[in-house]
Scaffold this active site. Structure first.
Site, mmCIF file in Angstrom:
data_model
loop_
_atom_site.group_PDB
_atom_site.id
_atom_site.type_symbol
_atom_site.label_atom_id
_atom_site.label_comp_id
_atom_site.label_asym_id
_atom_site.label_seq_id
_atom_site.Cartn_x
_atom_site.Cartn_y
_atom_site.Cartn_z
ATOM 1 C CE LYS A 22 -2.105 2.175 3.748
ATOM 2 N NZ LYS A 22 -1.807 3.135 4.061
ATOM 3 C CG ASN A 23 2.141 2.989 3.679
ATOM 4 O OD1 ASN A 23 1.063 2.663 3.199
ATOM 5 N ND2 ASN A 23 2.920 2.806 4.771
ATOM 6 C CB CYS A 116 -4.132 6.281 10.820
ATOM 7 S SG CYS A 116 -4.725 5.204 9.760
ATOM 8 N NE ARG A 121 -0.271 10.295 10.400
ATOM 9 C CZ ARG A 121 0.034 8.520 9.707
ATOM 10 N NH1 ARG A 121 -1.447 8.433 9.489
ATOM 11 N NH2 ARG A 121 0.477 8.536 8.458
ATOM 12 C CG ASP A 305 2.334 1.455 9.715
ATOM 13 O OD1 ASP A 305 1.780 2.595 10.457
ATOM 14 O OD2 ASP A 305 3.385 1.821 8.020
ATOM 15 N NE ARG A 397 -7.585 4.433 4.933
ATOM 16 C CZ ARG A 397 -6.113 5.318 6.207
ATOM 17 N NH1 ARG A 397 -6.539 5.204 7.532
ATOM 18 N NH2 ARG A 397 -5.443 6.054 5.240
HETATM 19 C C1 UD1 Z 1 4.070 6.869 6.137
HETATM 20 C C2 UD1 Z 1 3.609 6.036 6.349
HETATM 21 C C3 UD1 Z 1 3.086 4.813 7.520
HETATM 22 C C4 UD1 Z 1 3.928 5.094 8.066
HETATM 23 C C5 UD1 Z 1 5.286 6.068 8.449
HETATM 24 C C6 UD1 Z 1 6.135 6.144 9.364
HETATM 25 C C7 UD1 Z 1 2.805 5.884 3.988
HETATM 26 C C8 UD1 Z 1 0.938 6.606 2.878
HETATM 27 N N1 UD1 Z 1 2.181 6.309 5.710
HETATM 28 O O1 UD1 Z 1 3.844 7.928 6.962
HETATM 29 O O2 UD1 Z 1 1.661 4.067 6.891
HETATM 30 O O3 UD1 Z 1 3.213 5.146 9.623
HETATM 31 O O4 UD1 Z 1 5.387 6.931 6.694
HETATM 32 O O5 UD1 Z 1 6.973 5.166 9.233
HETATM 33 O O6 UD1 Z 1 3.840 5.598 3.551
HETATM 34 N N2 UD1 Z 1 5.368 14.857 10.204
HETATM 35 C C9 UD1 Z 1 5.274 16.345 10.975
HETATM 36 N N3 UD1 Z 1 5.503 16.500 9.852
HETATM 37 C C10 UD1 Z 1 5.409 16.403 8.608
HETATM 38 C C11 UD1 Z 1 5.507 15.168 8.037
HETATM 39 C C12 UD1 Z 1 5.123 14.377 8.979
HETATM 40 O O7 UD1 Z 1 5.516 16.978 11.876
HETATM 41 O O8 UD1 Z 1 5.513 17.626 7.826
HETATM 42 C C13 UD1 Z 1 5.080 14.144 12.091
HETATM 43 C C14 UD1 Z 1 3.911 13.219 11.125
HETATM 44 O O9 UD1 Z 1 3.286 13.503 12.248
HETATM 45 C C15 UD1 Z 1 4.780 11.952 12.666
HETATM 46 C C16 UD1 Z 1 6.112 11.721 12.347
HETATM 47 O O10 UD1 Z 1 6.312 12.486 11.755
HETATM 48 O O11 UD1 Z 1 5.099 12.162 13.959
HETATM 49 C C17 UD1 Z 1 6.531 10.222 10.989
HETATM 50 O O12 UD1 Z 1 5.505 10.596 9.785
HETATM 51 P P1 UD1 Z 1 6.238 11.104 8.219
HETATM 52 O O13 UD1 Z 1 7.226 9.529 8.632
HETATM 53 O O14 UD1 Z 1 5.858 11.367 7.468
HETATM 54 O O15 UD1 Z 1 4.389 9.657 7.763
HETATM 55 P P2 UD1 Z 1 3.689 9.491 7.001
HETATM 56 O O16 UD1 Z 1 4.283 9.798 4.899
HETATM 57 O O17 UD1 Z 1 2.394 10.279 7.232
#
Ligand code: UD1
Length: 416
Positions: A22-23, A116, A121, A305, A397
């Site tokens: 998925k990711n 989620c 986030r 995850d 999902r």
């Molecule tokens: C992706 C994955 C998710 C996985 C996560 C961490 C997908 C679709 N989802 O989510 O399944 O759990 O990586 O491996 O690929 N953050 C900020 N500001 C930002 C971006 C992130 O504060 O602009 C924080 C988030 O709130 C979180 C942390 O950074 O606490 C990690 O987020 P990130 O690595 O961006 O995860 P996702 O890309 O949302």
């Protein structure tokens, strides 16, 4: 209705094939927007988030068709720049379309993405990185507009190796002017897969799989075909299912090289793991030994995850363990559901203190998000009696057919 029914207690035995990731597929589908033509993506999981992405691509004017698990996207024309509605607000990965749209037409108007309920986030890291590339962003109440008259490669360092922000920078950079150097980039396998697709389409990316990506902008990308790799989180969920319920299973195509932290933990808890080029075998034939401490981390640490499914295995171990969640602040929502099943877990801030019990009891529980929902399925398999998990749609999902997969391993599980 929207539920899963399990009669727990069966040992898991057998062999199944792991679905596509998925990711990985979500940013790859977003990336098809960068190609003025048709791209073919094989091994796409048929899951709700992929259907959301399909809807968004279609709303932007790009026809999408399916044949089995192969998706064809025709992005010859992009006729809209606006992304709003349910597909954006329900799925955080819709934010990937931002970088792709900027690369393709230099403009995007979108609602703030959802996803989620596992934490705040925000997308501040995405927006800061894109601003450095010459993107102007104006934020309104529920929507924001991003515009780049001239998308410019630049050197920058992410404040945190965000997976999504790294993907957005890649998507914006492959067609930008000049060279983008991204330091402190995320190294997750799904980023390697996105780079694999982009490279196949003619992008020039160096440092793939490292925390320093160098992207030289090219004039245009060409039509490409790509096969989505297996989903390490789905594979990992089934590893925890065998750990918790017991048994001996083989997961065809499971990427052992991407699951080192989980497999090490499984061995530490007394399971036997076999790895060959076809996949991963796991035997869990005795009560699990306790795992004293588990901390989630960016790749190649223990994946956030898989934290909830692993919590279920730890909840059944012969002793205590501590889980520290370091990525998302709200990943412990399933604790109250697991307690209804007899688990003994206390949480203090981002730590969960898990006291292993001999068995869990089946009951009615509620999934509230994707991976926590999958963890409740794992708990149901290990529990005595009948477990009903409501809100199956959260699980769908990310899992193409969790009931069919687990039935293939001998579980008594069905949708209700
Ligand atoms: C992706 C994955 C998710 C996985 C996560 C961490 C997908 C679709 N989802 O989510 O399944 O759990 O990586 O491996 O690929 N953050 C900020 N500001 C930002 C971006 C992130 O504060 O602009 C924080 C988030 O709130 C979180 C942390 O950074 O606490 C990690 O987020 P990130 O690595 O961006 O995860 P996702 O890309 O949302």
């Amino acid at each position: 209705m929207d539920s899963i029914h399990i009669y727990g207690g069966n040992l898991l035995r057998g062999e199944i094939r792991v679905q596509g990731s998925k990711n990985a597929v979500l940013p790859i589908l977003a990336a098809t927007l960068l190609v003025r033509g048709t791209c073919v993506i094989r091994n796409c999981p048929r899951i709700a988030d992929v259907y959301h992405m399909q809807n968004l691509l279609q709303e932007l004017g790009c026809p999408v068709s399916w044949a089995g698990n192969t998706v064809t996207v025709n992005a010859s024309k992009v006729s809209d720049n606006r992304m709003s509605g349910e597909s954006v607000t329900r799925m955080r990965s819709s934010v990937m379309l931002l970088g792709a749209m900027l690369g393709r037409i230099g403009e995007a108007v979108m609602s703030y993405p959802g996803g989620c309920v596992i934490g705040r986030r925000p997308i501040d890291i995405h927006l800061a990185a894109l601003r450095k590339m010459g993107v102007e962003i104006t934020e309104e109440e529920q929507m924001f507009t991003a515009r780049a008259v001239h998308l410019q490669g630049t050197e920058q360092k992410l404040s945190f190796p965000s997976v999504g922000a790294t993907e957005n920078v890649l998507l914006a950079a492959v067609l930008a002017d000049g060279i983008t150097v991204l330091e402190n980039a995320a190294k997750e396998p799904e980023i390697v897969a996105l780079c694999g697709f982009l490279t196949e389409a003619g992008a020039d990316i160096e440092g793939i799989g490292s925390d320093r990506l160098v992207i030289r902008g090219v004039e245009e990308l060409r039509e490409a075909k790509y096969t989505v790799p297996a989903d390490r989180i789905v594979a990992g969920t089934y590893v925890t299912a065998a750990m918790a319920a017991g048994g001996s299973i083989f997961l065809e195509e499971a990427p052992a090289d991407q699951l080192g932290a989980l497999l090490e933990a499984a061995e530490g808890m007394g399971c036997s793991v076999t790895i060959n080029k076809e996949g991963i075998g796991i035997d869990s034939l005795r009560r699990l030994k306790p795992l004293p401490y588990l901390k989630t981390a960016v790749y190649d640490g223990f994946p956030t995850d898989l934290q909830s499914p692993m919590m279920v295995a730890m909840a059944l171990a012969e002793g205590q363990g501590i889980i520290e969640e370091s990525i998302f602040e709200n990943r412990f929502r399933i604790v109250k559901e697991l307690k209804k099943m007899g688990a003994e877990i206390e949480t203090v801030k981002n730590k969960a203190y898990v006291h292993g019990v001999e068995r869990l009891q089946g009951t009615m529980v509620d999934a509230e998000e994707l991976r926590g929902g999958a963890a409740l399925v794992v708990a149901g398999l290990a529990a005595e009696g009948r477990t009903v998990i409501r809100n199956r749609h959260f699980i769908e999902r990310g899992y193409e057919n969790i009931c069919k997969d687990l039935r293939g391993l001998g579980a008594d599980i069905a949708i209700g």
